[in-house]
Design a protein around this motif. Sequence first.
Motif, PDB file in Angstrom:
ATOM      1  N   UNK B  99      -0.571   6.665   8.075  1.00  0.00           N
ATOM      2  CA  UNK B  99      -2.002   6.168   7.757  1.00  0.00           C
ATOM      3  C   UNK B  99      -2.448   6.393   6.459  1.00  0.00           C
ATOM      4  N   UNK B 100      -2.325   7.358   5.687  1.00  0.00           N
ATOM      5  CA  UNK B 100      -2.718   7.154   4.278  1.00  0.00           C
ATOM      6  C   UNK B 100      -2.032   6.217   3.518  1.00  0.00           C
ATOM      7  N   UNK B 102      -0.749   3.562   4.671  1.00  0.00           N
ATOM      8  CA  UNK B 102      -1.457   2.351   5.242  1.00  0.00           C
ATOM      9  C   UNK B 102      -2.586   1.973   4.520  1.00  0.00           C
ATOM     10  N   UNK B 103      -3.277   2.823   4.483  1.00  0.00           N
ATOM     11  CA  UNK B 103      -4.879   2.659   3.542  1.00  0.00           C
ATOM     12  C   UNK B 103      -4.665   2.272   2.054  1.00  0.00           C
ATOM     13  N   UNK B 104      -3.717   3.018   1.672  1.00  0.00           N
ATOM     14  CA  UNK B 104      -3.485   2.797   0.185  1.00  0.00           C
ATOM     15  C   UNK B 104      -2.679   1.500  -0.229  1.00  0.00           C
ATOM     16  N   UNK B 107      -3.303  -2.316   4.152  1.00  0.00           N
ATOM     17  CA  UNK B 107      -2.817  -3.125   5.284  1.00  0.00           C
ATOM     18  C   UNK B 107      -3.774  -3.363   6.193  1.00  0.00           C
ATOM     19  N   UNK B 111      -1.921  -1.875  13.401  1.00  0.00           N
ATOM     20  CA  UNK B 111      -2.320  -0.508  14.219  1.00  0.00           C
ATOM     21  C   UNK B 111      -2.595  -0.524  15.567  1.00  0.00           C
TER      22      UNK B 111
END
Lengths: 115, 149
Positions: B99-100, B102-104, B107, B111
Amino acid sequence: MPELSIDINEMDGGQSLVKLGGFLDAHTFEQLDESIQDIFDSGVSKIIVDLAGVEYISSAGAGVFIGSLALAQEKGGNIVLVNPTENVKEVFDLLGLSQIFTITASVAEAQESFV
Amino acid sequence: MVQIIIDEEMIAPCDTRHLASIRAMVKDAATRCFSEPMMAGKITLAVDEAVANVMEHAYEGVEPGDVKVSVTSDGSKFCVTVADQGVHFDPSSISNPDIKQHVQQGKRNGLGIFLIRQIMDEINYTFVQSKAHNELRMVKYISENKQGE
């Protein structure tokens, strides 16, 4: 049909307050995406999102915040989420986003986070 | 002892405007089966994610079709089946996101399957040859039902 309401106000300190209400799902998320893009286009990257009126959020809705966070931070700003309901907070918890986003209990607290 | 039996079904065109009606049906049924206040909302979210995936992706490049959502319960399990006649998609082929990262990477999607896994106890995908359709069956065990209320 459940809809999404979006109310945007410019605030002092180069901040924008986005007040949301209703349902943020795969049907409505593009409206929010466009609104946040408009805020970026106006040169504002410190965005406070008041979630108190959001009754429902799905991953499509959370995806708008995910997609905007890195961009806001690149520009020296942030996306700060305010006062999510228990249901909305639960979705952020399930996705592991509660540790990544700054979440505050009030707009004033969110404003202070930018200082 | 009260055993809550559920057997409901809804067929909708693949247009996200129909998500709200499907959520309403699922939440109403789940509310009758689970005493834990947040559970009906979580199951509704899982189904919403599965149905949204079908509405947005199942009929890409092919003739548009419907999605069928069936909800059943025998008092011990709450089962939801999402069926479509679009392209095959097995969610087990999708791994859970970092998830980290993904956020960076900013996207915006990808999910939904992760959320379904977080919420439901069983997830099974089948291509039903006889009906020529995809079925995603999601199950939540009813550990503390509404007996005695």
